[in-house]
Each structure stands twice: as structure tokens, then as C-alpha cells.
Design an enzyme around this catalytic site. Structure first.
Site, PDB file in Angstrom:
ATOM      1  N   LYS A   1       0.834  -1.216   0.000  1.00 26.07           N
ATOM      2  CA  LYS A   1       0.000   0.000   0.000  1.00 26.07           C
ATOM      3  C   LYS A   1       0.863   1.258   0.000  1.00 26.07           C
ATOM      4  O   LYS A   1       0.598   2.198  -0.744  1.00 26.07           O
ATOM      5  CB  LYS A   1      -0.914   0.041   1.242  1.00 26.07           C
ATOM      6  CG  LYS A   1      -1.848  -1.134   1.378  1.00 26.07           C
ATOM      7  CD  LYS A   1      -2.772  -0.986   2.579  1.00 26.07           C
ATOM      8  CE  LYS A   1      -2.080  -0.828   3.919  1.00 26.07           C
ATOM      9  NZ  LYS A   1      -1.331  -2.017   4.365  1.00 26.07           N
TER      10      LYS A   1
ATOM     11  N   ARG B   1      -8.400   1.388  10.134  1.00 24.61           N
ATOM     12  CA  ARG B   1      -7.976   0.013  10.394  1.00 24.61           C
ATOM     13  C   ARG B   1      -8.971  -0.728  11.272  1.00 24.61           C
ATOM     14  O   ARG B   1      -8.761  -1.903  11.565  1.00 24.61           O
ATOM     15  CB  ARG B   1      -6.640   0.045  11.114  1.00 24.61           C
ATOM     16  CG  ARG B   1      -5.464  -0.484  10.268  1.00 24.61           C
ATOM     17  CD  ARG B   1      -4.228  -0.245  11.080  1.00 24.61           C
ATOM     18  NE  ARG B   1      -3.088  -1.009  10.732  1.00 24.61           N
ATOM     19  CZ  ARG B   1      -2.043  -0.514  10.077  1.00 24.61           C
ATOM     20  NH1 ARG B   1      -2.046   0.711   9.608  1.00 24.61           N
ATOM     21  NH2 ARG B   1      -0.980  -1.259   9.877  1.00 24.61           N
TER      22      ARG B   1
ATOM     23  N   ARG C   1      12.088  -7.256   4.720  1.00 20.99           N
ATOM     24  CA  ARG C   1      11.991  -5.825   4.430  1.00 20.99           C
ATOM     25  C   ARG C   1      13.010  -5.028   5.255  1.00 20.99           C
ATOM     26  O   ARG C   1      13.238  -5.328   6.426  1.00 20.99           O
ATOM     27  CB  ARG C   1      10.565  -5.364   4.764  1.00 20.99           C
ATOM     28  CG  ARG C   1      10.260  -3.954   4.362  1.00 20.99           C
ATOM     29  CD  ARG C   1       8.781  -3.744   4.298  1.00 20.99           C
ATOM     30  NE  ARG C   1       8.189  -3.474   5.603  1.00 20.99           N
ATOM     31  CZ  ARG C   1       6.944  -3.024   5.758  1.00 20.99           C
ATOM     32  NH1 ARG C   1       6.169  -2.833   4.711  1.00 20.99           N
ATOM     33  NH2 ARG C   1       6.460  -2.809   6.955  1.00 20.99           N
TER      34      ARG C   1
ATOM     35  N   ARG D   1      12.711  -2.840  10.701  1.00 24.75           N
ATOM     36  CA  ARG D   1      11.815  -2.205  11.666  1.00 24.75           C
ATOM     37  C   ARG D   1      11.541  -3.188  12.793  1.00 24.75           C
ATOM     38  O   ARG D   1      11.428  -4.390  12.558  1.00 24.75           O
ATOM     39  CB  ARG D   1      10.480  -1.895  10.968  1.00 24.75           C
ATOM     40  CG  ARG D   1      10.355  -0.461  10.537  1.00 24.75           C
ATOM     41  CD  ARG D   1       9.202  -0.226   9.606  1.00 24.75           C
ATOM     42  NE  ARG D   1       7.895  -0.701  10.066  1.00 24.75           N
ATOM     43  CZ  ARG D   1       6.770  -0.492   9.389  1.00 24.75           C
ATOM     44  NH1 ARG D   1       6.784   0.187   8.255  1.00 24.75           N
ATOM     45  NH2 ARG D   1       5.623  -0.964   9.833  1.00 24.75           N
TER      46      ARG D   1
ATOM     47  N   ARG E   1       0.719  -8.959  13.861  1.00 25.13           N
ATOM     48  CA  ARG E   1       0.103  -7.919  13.025  1.00 25.13           C
ATOM     49  C   ARG E   1      -0.900  -8.526  12.046  1.00 25.13           C
ATOM     50  O   ARG E   1      -1.942  -7.946  11.767  1.00 25.13           O
ATOM     51  CB  ARG E   1       1.178  -7.141  12.256  1.00 25.13           C
ATOM     52  CG  ARG E   1       2.007  -6.223  13.160  1.00 25.13           C
ATOM     53  CD  ARG E   1       3.271  -5.761  12.492  1.00 25.13           C
ATOM     54  NE  ARG E   1       3.053  -4.774  11.461  1.00 25.13           N
ATOM     55  CZ  ARG E   1       3.930  -4.517  10.491  1.00 25.13           C
ATOM     56  NH1 ARG E   1       5.073  -5.188  10.416  1.00 25.13           N
ATOM     57  NH2 ARG E   1       3.678  -3.602   9.597  1.00 25.13           N
TER      58      ARG E   1
HETATM   59  P1  AMP Z   1       1.975   0.573   9.265  1.00 21.84           P
HETATM   60  O1  AMP Z   1       3.216   1.341   8.975  1.00 21.84           O
HETATM   61  O2  AMP Z   1       0.748   1.109   8.576  1.00 21.84           O
HETATM   62  O3  AMP Z   1       2.139  -0.920   9.066  1.00 21.84           O
HETATM   63  O4  AMP Z   1       1.685   0.775  10.842  1.00 21.84           O
HETATM   64  C1  AMP Z   1       2.613   0.382  11.823  1.00 21.84           C
HETATM   65  C2  AMP Z   1       1.919   0.307  13.180  1.00 21.84           C
HETATM   66  O5  AMP Z   1       1.405   1.598  13.523  1.00 21.84           O
HETATM   67  C3  AMP Z   1       0.736  -0.625  13.271  1.00 21.84           C
HETATM   68  O6  AMP Z   1       1.096  -1.980  13.503  1.00 21.84           O
HETATM   69  C4  AMP Z   1      -0.025  -0.026  14.443  1.00 21.84           C
HETATM   70  O7  AMP Z   1       0.600  -0.341  15.680  1.00 21.84           O
HETATM   71  C5  AMP Z   1       0.162   1.463  14.225  1.00 21.84           C
HETATM   72  N1  AMP Z   1      -0.913   2.030  13.363  1.00 21.84           N
HETATM   73  C6  AMP Z   1      -0.766   2.569  12.123  1.00 21.84           C
HETATM   74  N2  AMP Z   1      -1.946   2.978  11.635  1.00 21.84           N
HETATM   75  C7  AMP Z   1      -2.871   2.680  12.584  1.00 21.84           C
HETATM   76  C8  AMP Z   1      -4.279   2.825  12.666  1.00 21.84           C
HETATM   77  N3  AMP Z   1      -4.995   3.365  11.658  1.00 21.84           N
HETATM   78  N4  AMP Z   1      -4.897   2.409  13.798  1.00 21.84           N
HETATM   79  C9  AMP Z   1      -4.198   1.898  14.828  1.00 21.84           C
HETATM   80  N5  AMP Z   1      -2.872   1.702  14.816  1.00 21.84           N
HETATM   81  C10 AMP Z   1      -2.200   2.086  13.704  1.00 21.84           C
END
Ligand code: AMP
Length: 212
Positions: free
Chosen positions: A13, A88, A127, A160, A171
Site C-alpha cells: 500500500k 484500520r 523488508r 523495523r 500484526r
Molecule cells: P503501518 O506502517 O501502517 O504498518 O503501521 C505500523 C503500526 O502503527 C501498526 O502496527 C499499528 O501499531 C500502528 N498504526 C498505524 N496505523 C494505525 C491505525 N490506523 N490504527 C491503529 N494503529 C495504527
């Protein structure tokens, strides 16, 4: 143009949101990036979010809804934006609907990036991410030219914390239980489109362009 990119972590994404951003000139709003910036800046929000993110759990709805509310009011969002990693959960989607009702905006599309869990695990565990510019690489499919150094800005490239295998499994579990219900939510509104995210990034981009 307001698009939601929906799909599991690692399905591409962010990569596609950045491509649409540079082509269409509309910003990519990634709640994950916003939270990582808060962590880097050492803010209280960042400190609270870090432990949840490191475990693969979601940050509370009100926190991310607040971030999106503030961000979407900035002038660069006037022509539209791409939501990457938000909403989410169903309560986040409902909060977004309320916000758009208040501000007179509408979602054009929610695009679901479809990919199997086994492929996601392989992608995420290999990654590597630049600490400075956020560019992403992969140890096998897209290695950096110099090991551990970002090709784009020369900063360090690291794994990360939440791309460690146990956290990836968590996740994905969280995705299936809390985020996947959004597929039905946007389908019922007639907004959902699906794309095969296992294709190469250029093919995924071409599929997205057909939807625009
Ligand atoms: P991402 O980079 O989108 O994979 O997000 C990394 C982490 O940030 C996720 O595993 C969550 O802990 C937190 N996070 C990101 N976006 C959200 C969201 N919309 N709602 C809740 N937690 C989020």
C-alpha cells in the site's frame, strides 16, 4: 480524489500510495508514518505508541482519528489524498464518515490489496527501511547497492522492530480480526475495488490506474 488503500501489512500500500502521490500530486497520509515520526521526535504520543507498535498491536482509535482529522484539514489535502493504513477498525471508518459528513467530502474508493499470509510473511521479514527517508528495500528482491545503506539518501537501512517474525504474526492476526471487517463495510457502500497485490509493483500500479 479521496482513496483508501486497504489491505494487510506488507501488501504494498505504501509503495503504491507514494507512486500516486508523485503522479497525481495529492498527499499520501500514512498513520504508520505519522506515528513513527512522533516516536523519532520523542513526543509523548510517540512514547505511548511505541510499545503498542513494537508488539504489533493497534494504537487507540481516538489517537489515529485525531491525527487524521488534523492532517486532512491542511491546505495540501484540498484536492484530495490517499489514506494508507487508515482506517484500520470499524470505529475508525465510522469516525472518518462523520468527519467527511462535517466537511462535505466523500470517499471515492476503497481499494483492497489482496495477498496470502505466507507471501506477506516472506515480504515483511526481508523488508529493510531507511531510518531517514523511509525508503523500503528487501534483502532478496530489492537489496540496497551497499549493504545497510539507503540507495536514495545514504542513511542507515534497518529492520523495523515490528518486522520481526513474532510481531509480523501478531500484526497479521490483528489485521484479520480488526481490519478485514472493513472489506464488508466498504463493499456495502459500493466503494470497494480489489486488486491482486502479488503482481510486480508496476503491474499493481497499472491496475490502480485503471481504477482512477
Ligand atoms: P503501518 O506502517 O501502517 O504498518 O503501521 C505500523 C503500526 O502503527 C501498526 O502496527 C499499528 O501499531 C500502528 N498504526 C498505524 N496505523 C494505525 C491505525 N490506523 N490504527 C491503529 N494503529 C495504527
Amino acid at each position: 480524489m479521496i482513496w483508501i488503500l486497504l489491505g494487510p501489512p506488507g501488501s504494498g500500500k505504501g509503495t503504491q500510495a507514494k507512486r500516486i502521490q508523485s503522479e497525481k500530486g495529492i498527499p499520501q497520509l500514512s498513520t504508520g508514518d505519522m506515528l513513527r515520526s512522533a516516536i523519532q521526535a520523542g513526543t509523548e504520543l510517540g512514547r505511548k505508541a511505541k510499545s503498542l507498535m513494537d508488539q504489533g498491536s493497534l494504537v487507540p482509535d481516538e489517537v489515529v482519528v485525531g491525527l487524521i482529522k488534523e492532517r486532512t484539514l491542511l491546505p495540501d489535502c484540498k484536492p484530495g489524498f490517499i489514506l494508507d493504513g487508515f482506517p484500520r477498525t470499524i470505529p475508525q471508518a465510522e469516525a472518518l464518515d462523520r468527519l467527511f459528513q462535517e466537511t462535505g467530502r466523500t470517499i471515492d474508493r476503497a481499494v483492497l490489496f489482496q495477498m496470502d499470509d505466507s507471501e506477506l510473511v516472506a515480504r515483511l521479514s526481508g523488508r529493510r527501511t531507511c531510518v531517514k527517508c523511509g525508503s523500503m528495500f528487501h534483502i532478496y528482491s530489492q537489496p540496497t547497492q551497499k549493504e545497510g545503506i539507503c540507495d536514495k539518501c545514504g542513511a542507515q537501512v534497518v529492520q523495523r522492530d515490528d518486522d520481526q517474525i513474532e510481531v509480523i504474526q501478531k500484526r497479521l492476526k490483528v489485521y484479520h480480526s480488526q481490519t478485514e471487517p472493513l472489506v464488508g463495510y466498504y463493499e456495502a457502500k459500493g466503494k470497494l475495488a480489489r486488486i491482486n497485490a502479488s503482481q510486480t509493483p508496476s503491474k499493481v500500479e497499472a491496475s490502480l490506474k485503471q481504477l482512477i
